[in-house]
Design an enzyme around this catalytic site. Structure first.
Site, mmCIF file in Angstrom:
data_model
loop_
_atom_site.group_PDB
_atom_site.id
_atom_site.type_symbol
_atom_site.label_atom_id
_atom_site.label_comp_id
_atom_site.label_asym_id
_atom_site.label_seq_id
_atom_site.Cartn_x
_atom_site.Cartn_y
_atom_site.Cartn_z
ATOM 1 N N GLN A 1 36.173 40.982 39.845
ATOM 2 C CA GLN A 1 36.447 41.170 41.270
ATOM 3 C C GLN A 1 36.913 39.855 41.888
ATOM 4 O O GLN A 1 36.108 39.060 42.372
ATOM 5 C CB GLN A 1 35.219 41.713 42.000
ATOM 6 N N PHE A 2 38.229 39.652 41.890
ATOM 7 C CA PHE A 2 38.806 38.420 42.432
ATOM 8 C C PHE A 2 38.543 38.268 43.924
ATOM 9 O O PHE A 2 38.535 37.162 44.456
ATOM 10 C CB PHE A 2 40.307 38.332 42.132
ATOM 11 N N THR A 3 38.273 39.370 44.612
ATOM 12 C CA THR A 3 38.066 39.297 46.061
ATOM 13 C C THR A 3 36.780 38.568 46.436
ATOM 14 O O THR A 3 36.581 38.240 47.608
ATOM 15 C CB THR A 3 38.071 40.698 46.700
#
Length: 150
Positions: free
Chosen positions: A78-80
Site C-alpha cells: 500500500q504505497f498510499t
C-alpha cells in the site's frame, strides 16, 4: 517502512473479482515502502509484528503473539501509506518507493514473514487494483514506522 497491522478473524484480497489470498484468524498487514528502506527495516518490522502480544489469552488479556495462537498473515502492498497531504487536497505519493526498490523489499518481507511465522503468507499483487475485505477482531489496529521504532 510503514505498516498498518489489523487483528482479524478473517481477511481476503481480491483482484478483478477473484480472491487472490485469504486468511482466518491472524493479522492483515498493509505495507508501505519508501526509498530509504532496507532489508534491515524489513527484518526488524516483521520480527516486531509476529511477536506483538495482541491476541487474547484465556483471561481475555492481550498477552499472546501471532505465533502463540498459530495465526495467519495477509500482506498487502500500500504505497498510499506514504501520502503527503501537506499542500492542497490531492495527496502526493513521491515519498513512496518506486517498483525497482519496493518490489524486491516487498518480496523479501513476505519471505521473512513466512520464515518467522512458520507458515505460508497470503498476499495481494504489488501494484494491482485490489479489494481488501476483513472482519476486524477487537478492533485492534496498530501502526508501526521503522524510522521511529516505537
Amino acid at each position: 517502512m510503514r505498516a498498518v497491522i489489523q487483528r482479524v478473524s478473517e481477511a481476503s484480497v481480491s483482484i478483478a473479482g477473484n480472491i487472490h489470498g485469504s486468511i482466518g484468524q491472524g493479522l492483515l498487514i498493509l505495507l508501505g515502502i519508501e526509498p530509504a528502506d532496507t532489508r534491515e527495516d524489513a527484518d526488524w518490522l516483521i520480527k516486531k509484528i509476529v511477536n506483538l502480544r495482541i491476541f487474547n489469552d484465556a483471561d481475555g488479556v492481550m498477552n499472546r503473539s501471532l505465533t502463540d495462537v498459530g495465526g495467519q498473515l495477509l500482506v498487502v502492498s500500500q504505497f498510499t501509506l506514504f501520502a503527503s497531504c501537506k499542500k492542497g487536497n490531492r495527496p502526493s505519493y513521491i515519498r513512496a518507493a518506486g517498483h525497482d526498490i519496493a518490489v524486491p523489499l516487498y518480496d523479501y518481507f513476505i519471505g521473512q514473514a513466512a520464515t518467522l511465522s512458520r507458515q505460508p503468507v497470503a498476499t495481494g499483487v504489488f501494484g494491482a487494483d485490489m479489494q481488501v475485505a476483513l472482519l476486524n477482531d477487537g478492533p485492534v489496529t496498530i501502526c508501526i514506522d521503522t524510522k521511529n521504532r516505537e
